[in-house]
Design a protein around this motif. Structure first.
Motif, mmCIF file in Angstrom:
data_model
loop_
_atom_site.group_PDB
_atom_site.id
_atom_site.type_symbol
_atom_site.label_atom_id
_atom_site.label_comp_id
_atom_site.label_asym_id
_atom_site.label_seq_id
_atom_site.Cartn_x
_atom_site.Cartn_y
_atom_site.Cartn_z
ATOM 1 N N GLU A 1 0.857 -1.187 0.000
ATOM 2 C CA GLU A 1 0.000 0.000 0.000
ATOM 3 C C GLU A 1 0.897 1.242 0.000
ATOM 4 O OE1 GLU A 1 -3.260 0.020 -0.387
ATOM 5 O OE2 GLU A 1 -3.403 -2.165 -0.339
ATOM 6 N N ILE A 2 1.961 1.188 -0.794
ATOM 7 C CA ILE A 2 2.939 2.278 -0.833
ATOM 8 C C ILE A 2 2.319 3.472 -1.556
ATOM 9 C CG2 ILE A 2 5.190 2.986 -1.719
ATOM 10 C CD1 ILE A 2 6.041 0.001 -1.448
ATOM 11 N N ARG A 3 2.219 4.601 -0.849
ATOM 12 C CA ARG A 3 1.607 5.807 -1.404
ATOM 13 C C ARG A 3 2.592 6.971 -1.258
ATOM 14 N NH1 ARG A 3 -3.984 5.588 -1.932
ATOM 15 N NH2 ARG A 3 -3.651 7.557 -3.051
ATOM 16 N N PRO A 4 3.503 7.111 -2.210
ATOM 17 C CA PRO A 4 4.495 8.182 -2.105
ATOM 18 C C PRO A 4 3.887 9.571 -1.979
ATOM 19 C CG PRO A 4 5.082 6.633 -3.841
ATOM 20 C CD PRO A 4 3.690 6.289 -3.405
ATOM 21 N N GLU A 5 2.744 9.796 -2.638
ATOM 22 C CA GLU A 5 2.145 11.133 -2.610
ATOM 23 C C GLU A 5 1.657 11.503 -1.219
ATOM 24 O OE1 GLU A 5 -1.302 8.400 -3.926
ATOM 25 O OE2 GLU A 5 0.894 8.415 -3.911
ATOM 26 N N HIS A 6 1.397 10.501 -0.393
ATOM 27 C CA HIS A 6 0.967 10.752 0.983
ATOM 28 C C HIS A 6 2.054 10.391 1.997
ATOM 29 C CE1 HIS A 6 -2.968 11.657 -0.496
ATOM 30 N NE2 HIS A 6 -3.171 10.440 -0.958
ATOM 31 N N ARG A 7 3.191 9.936 1.504
ATOM 32 C CA ARG A 7 4.335 9.566 2.346
ATOM 33 C C ARG A 7 3.936 8.546 3.409
ATOM 34 N NH1 ARG A 7 6.866 15.063 4.263
ATOM 35 N NH2 ARG A 7 8.302 13.639 5.333
ATOM 36 N N ARG A 8 3.215 7.528 2.974
ATOM 37 C CA ARG A 8 2.820 6.472 3.893
ATOM 38 C C ARG A 8 2.878 5.120 3.196
ATOM 39 N NH1 ARG A 8 -2.290 4.484 2.909
ATOM 40 N NH2 ARG A 8 -3.779 5.873 1.857
ATOM 41 N N CYS A 9 2.944 4.088 4.027
ATOM 42 C CA CYS A 9 2.928 2.717 3.526
ATOM 43 C C CYS A 9 2.454 1.827 4.667
ATOM 44 C CB CYS A 9 4.312 2.279 3.024
ATOM 45 S SG CYS A 9 5.603 2.311 4.283
ATOM 46 N N GLU A 10 2.390 0.547 4.389
ATOM 47 C CA GLU A 10 1.930 -0.421 5.381
ATOM 48 C C GLU A 10 2.915 -1.566 5.471
ATOM 49 O OE1 GLU A 10 -1.863 -3.494 5.849
ATOM 50 O OE2 GLU A 10 -2.118 -1.623 4.722
ATOM 51 N N ILE A 11 3.167 -2.037 6.674
ATOM 52 C CA ILE A 11 3.900 -3.292 6.863
ATOM 53 C C ILE A 11 2.869 -4.396 6.949
ATOM 54 C CG2 ILE A 11 5.320 -4.656 8.439
ATOM 55 C CD1 ILE A 11 6.669 -2.086 9.332
ATOM 56 N N GLY A 12 3.034 -5.420 6.131
ATOM 57 C CA GLY A 12 2.058 -6.488 6.183
ATOM 58 C C GLY A 12 2.448 -7.682 5.348
ATOM 59 N N SER A 13 1.464 -8.526 5.088
ATOM 60 C CA SER A 13 1.692 -9.805 4.420
ATOM 61 C C SER A 13 2.862 -10.514 5.102
ATOM 62 C CB SER A 13 1.966 -9.611 2.930
ATOM 63 O OG SER A 13 1.850 -10.832 2.235
ATOM 64 N N THR A 14 2.831 -10.491 6.430
ATOM 65 C CA THR A 14 3.906 -11.059 7.234
ATOM 66 C C THR A 14 3.518 -12.437 7.749
ATOM 67 O OG1 THR A 14 4.650 -8.853 7.926
ATOM 68 C CG2 THR A 14 5.303 -10.718 9.312
ATOM 69 N N PHE A 15 4.398 -13.388 7.541
ATOM 70 C CA PHE A 15 4.176 -14.744 8.034
ATOM 71 C C PHE A 15 5.530 -15.347 8.378
ATOM 72 C CE2 PHE A 15 4.041 -19.319 7.603
ATOM 73 C CZ PHE A 15 2.861 -19.672 8.238
ATOM 74 N N TYR A 16 5.630 -15.920 9.560
ATOM 75 C CA TYR A 16 6.846 -16.621 9.970
ATOM 76 C C TYR A 16 6.487 -18.064 10.315
ATOM 77 C CZ TYR A 16 8.215 -11.769 10.904
ATOM 78 O OH TYR A 16 8.436 -10.424 10.801
ATOM 79 N N ARG A 17 7.397 -18.947 10.030
ATOM 80 C CA ARG A 17 7.219 -20.329 10.443
ATOM 81 C C ARG A 17 7.083 -20.380 11.968
ATOM 82 N NH1 ARG A 17 7.839 -24.121 6.806
ATOM 83 N NH2 ARG A 17 8.194 -25.705 8.411
ATOM 84 N N PRO A 18 6.341 -21.343 12.513
ATOM 85 C CA PRO A 18 6.121 -21.379 13.967
ATOM 86 C C PRO A 18 7.403 -21.326 14.785
ATOM 87 C CG PRO A 18 4.626 -22.902 12.887
ATOM 88 C CD PRO A 18 5.544 -22.379 11.810
ATOM 89 N N GLU A 19 8.457 -22.001 14.326
ATOM 90 C CA GLU A 19 9.690 -22.033 15.111
ATOM 91 C C GLU A 19 10.438 -20.700 15.095
ATOM 92 O OE1 GLU A 19 10.811 -23.748 10.998
ATOM 93 O OE2 GLU A 19 9.087 -23.794 12.365
#
Length: 200
Positions: free
Chosen positions: A86-104
């Motif tokens: 959701e990178i929006r340079p015109e608003h100088r914002r973005c989102e950290i997401g689509s994050t997944f880690y293995r259980p260990e």
């Protein structure tokens, strides 16, 4: 705000932007814990992976997302994925997401190490706001986001539809540029406890 598609690394993780040669390692890392994928908008487990990978590469090519493979420095294994999107340079914002880690890989330095790198990358590029969103039913994820020092901005009702068809409420959090120094200091203190030094 210009977010470069570059390798990011510290003492704990190496974040490698998606390229075709990483596809098999990422597939192997994500093909587990199907229950954890149920709250996601898109799944990358099992037969869902090909479509998920293709969508990530299209978004990367279009400049709206930078997806990274998360490689654990301790053993060189790819243990998950994360993105700035959701990178929006015109608003100088973005989102950290689509994050997944293995259980260990959960509960140790991997997640705070990744967040330290991603937040640094975003704010150094000129971001004034970085959002982190999660399923409103995912209480452990919300606890981890609050632990970062992110602002709790409430719940967005019927905000997204998951890949299973469930209409999902979303818990929304954000870190603003004025929050970043304190968040950074807290992350460094957390990471220092894992190896006795500040990992930056």
């Amino acid at each position: 705000m210009i977010l470069a598609e570059v390798i990011l690394e510290n003492a704990f993780v190496r974040l490698e932007p998606f390229v075709p040669s990483l596809e098999d390692e990422v597939r192997t890392a994500l093909d587990c814990d199907p229950v954890a994928w149920e709250g996601m908008v898109a799944a990358a487990c099992g037969s869902q992976f090909d479509g998920w990978w293709a969508a990530a590469m299209v978004a990367k090519a279009g400049g709206s997302r930078i997806p990274w493979a998360v490689r654990r420095r301790a053993d060189g294994a790819v243990v998950g994925t994360t993105s700035l999107y959701e990178i929006r340079p015109e608003h100088r914002r973005c989102e950290i997401g689509s994050t997944f880690y293995r259980p260990e890989a959960r509960g140790g330095p991997v997640n705070p190490a990744c967040k330290r790198l991603l937040l640094t990358h975003a704010f150094d590029a000129g971001a004034v706001r970085v959002e982190i969103l999660t399923d409103a039913r995912n209480l452990p994820s919300q606890a981890a986001i609050r632990k970062l020092g992110a602002r709790d901005e409430g719940t967005l009702a019927k905000h997204k539809i998951t890949w299973t068809g469930r209409v999902r409420d979303t818990a929304q959090f954000a870190i603003l540029e004025e929050d970043w120094p304190a968040v950074r200091q807290a992350l460094d203190a957390r990471l220092a406890r894992f190896d006795g030094t500040t990992a930056v």
